[in-house]
Write a protein that holds these residues in place. Structure first.
Motif, PDB file in Angstrom:
ATOM      1  N   ALA A 106     -22.189   5.381  -3.934  1.00  0.00           N
ATOM      2  CA  ALA A 106     -21.980   5.930  -2.382  1.00  0.00           C
ATOM      3  C   ALA A 106     -20.707   6.060  -2.060  1.00  0.00           C
ATOM      4  O   ALA A 106     -20.434   6.871  -1.070  1.00  0.00           O
ATOM      5  CB  ALA A 106     -22.193   4.562  -1.796  1.00  0.00           C
ATOM      6  N   LEU A 128     -30.905   7.544  -1.845  1.00  0.00           N
ATOM      7  CA  LEU A 128     -31.243   7.329  -0.293  1.00  0.00           C
ATOM      8  C   LEU A 128     -32.633   7.684   0.066  1.00  0.00           C
ATOM      9  O   LEU A 128     -33.526   7.038   0.531  1.00  0.00           O
ATOM     10  CB  LEU A 128     -30.516   8.101   0.761  1.00  0.00           C
ATOM     11  N   VAL A 154     -25.971  -0.658   1.574  1.00  0.00           N
ATOM     12  CA  VAL A 154     -25.206   0.348   0.617  1.00  0.00           C
ATOM     13  C   VAL A 154     -24.076  -0.392   0.137  1.00  0.00           C
ATOM     14  O   VAL A 154     -22.978  -0.501   0.727  1.00  0.00           O
ATOM     15  CB  VAL A 154     -25.153   1.362   1.761  1.00  0.00           C
ATOM     16  N   ALA A 192     -27.200   6.958   5.769  1.00  0.00           N
ATOM     17  CA  ALA A 192     -27.982   5.863   5.546  1.00  0.00           C
ATOM     18  C   ALA A 192     -28.533   5.113   6.910  1.00  0.00           C
ATOM     19  O   ALA A 192     -29.770   5.163   7.172  1.00  0.00           O
ATOM     20  CB  ALA A 192     -27.350   4.816   4.507  1.00  0.00           C
TER      21      ALA A 192
END
Length: 260
Positions: free
Chosen positions: A74, A87, A104, A129
Motif C-alpha cells: 500500500a 483492492l 489496509v 480503498a
C-alpha cells in the motif's frame, strides 16, 4: 466487556482454515476475522459463516510480500497498479461477505530517504480503498505495527495514525488499534482508547512481550478490557495472539472476561 472475535489466521491453527470456523463457534465465539482470506473462495467463506452462525468482522487487503520481510504493497510508489489489483480483489470479497471493516496495511519503507514518498503513496491508496469500501457499508481501517518486530514500518505509533486521520479528514477511515503493537512501542493503550474511541474502527490484542494470550505477559487485561468497555467504542475486539499451546487451552481469558 468487549465483544470478542477469533482471528482465524492466528487461532485454531491446529486445523485447516476451512475447519477453524467450527472450532471458533465451538469455543464460544460469535464472530471471526481473517488476516488474508483469499485461499478460500468468498462463497465458501459465506457458506461456512452461515453454517456456524458467525459474523465476519474483518480482513485485510492483500499485502504482497509484507509478511515475508518485504515492503508490502500500500505504500510503495512502484506498486500502485498492483495495489489497485489487490483492492479490486478485496472489493469482490467485500461484496459477497460484507465485513464490518477491511484493513489496509501501510507497509514498510526500507530506504529512509524515501519515507515521505511512501507515506504520501499510502495516503492516496488509503483514500482509494475508502472510496471503494464505503459504498458497500464497510469501514476502511489502517493500523500501526511496532518497529521492533517489523523495522521500517511507516506507521508505528498512535500519534502517526492520528496524524494521517487529521490530514485526510475523512469520516469513512478509522484506526485499527492493536494493543500488542502499541504496548511494544511503550504506549498506554487504555488511555489512547479512552481518548480516541470514536476514531477507532477495530481493536486487536495479544499480551506483551511474546504476543501470547492474555496472562502470558505484563498487560493488565482487566484494566484494558474495562477501558474499552467504558470508552464508548462500539466495535469488535479481536483476539490476534500466538497461542502458547493448543488454542483450546489458551482461552481462559475468554471465559473470565466474556460475560454475554
Amino acid at each position: 466487556m468487549p465483544r470478542f472475535t477469533a482471528n482465524l489466521s492466528m487461532l485454531f491453527t491446529e486445523v485447516e482454515l476451512i475447519d477453524r470456523f467450527a472450532a471458533a463457534r465451538e469455543h464460544g465465539f460469535n464472530a471471526i476475522e481473517i488476516q488474508f482470506p483469499y485461499e478460500l473462495g468468498a462463497e465458501t467463506i459465506k457458506r461456512k459463516l452461515a453454517e456456524q452462525g458467525l459474523q465476519l468482522v474483518l480482513f485485510n487487503v492483500p499485502a504482497d510480500d509484507l509478511l515475508q520481510g518485504g515492503e508490502g504493497l500500500a505504500c510503495v510508489p512502484e506498486k500502485q497498479d498492483q495495489f489497485r489489483e489487490a483492492l479490486a480483489l478485496a472489493v469482490d470479497y467485500a461484496k459477497e461477505l460484507r465485513p464490518a471493516a477491511i484493513n489496509v496495511l501501510p507497509g514498510r519503507c526500507l530506504d529512509p530517504a524515501r519515507y515521505a514518498d511512501y507515506l504520501s503513496t499510502f495516503k492516496q491508496n488509503l483514500c482509494l480503498a475508502a472510496d471503494a469500501f464505503s459504498p458497500l457499508g464497510v469501514k476502511t481501517v489502517f493500523e500501526a505495527i511496532n518497529s521492533l518486530d517489523m523495522p521500517g514500518f511507516i506507521i508505528d505509533t498512535g500519534a502517526k495514525m492520528l496524524a494521517v486521520l487529521d490530514e485526510l479528514k475523512r469520516r469513512d477511515i478509522f484506526l485499527q488499534y492493536d494493543i500488542y503493537h502499541m504496548l511494544r512501542m511503550g504506549e498506554n493503550p487504555a488511555a489512547f482508547i479512552a481518548e480516541h474511541a470514536k476514531r477507532i474502527g477495530h481493536i486487536q490484542f495479544a499480551d506483551c512481550p511474546g504476543r501470547g494470550q492474555p496472562g502470558t505477559g505484563h498487560a493488565d487485561w482487566a484494566a484494558l478490557f474495562s477501558a474499552i468497555d467504558q470508552s464508548g467504542y462500539d466495535g469488535w475486539t479481536g483476539a490476534e495472539y500466538k497461542p502458547s499451546g493448543a488454542t483450546s487451552t489458551t482461552l481462559g481469558w475468554l471465559n473470565h472476561y466474556d460475560h454475554r
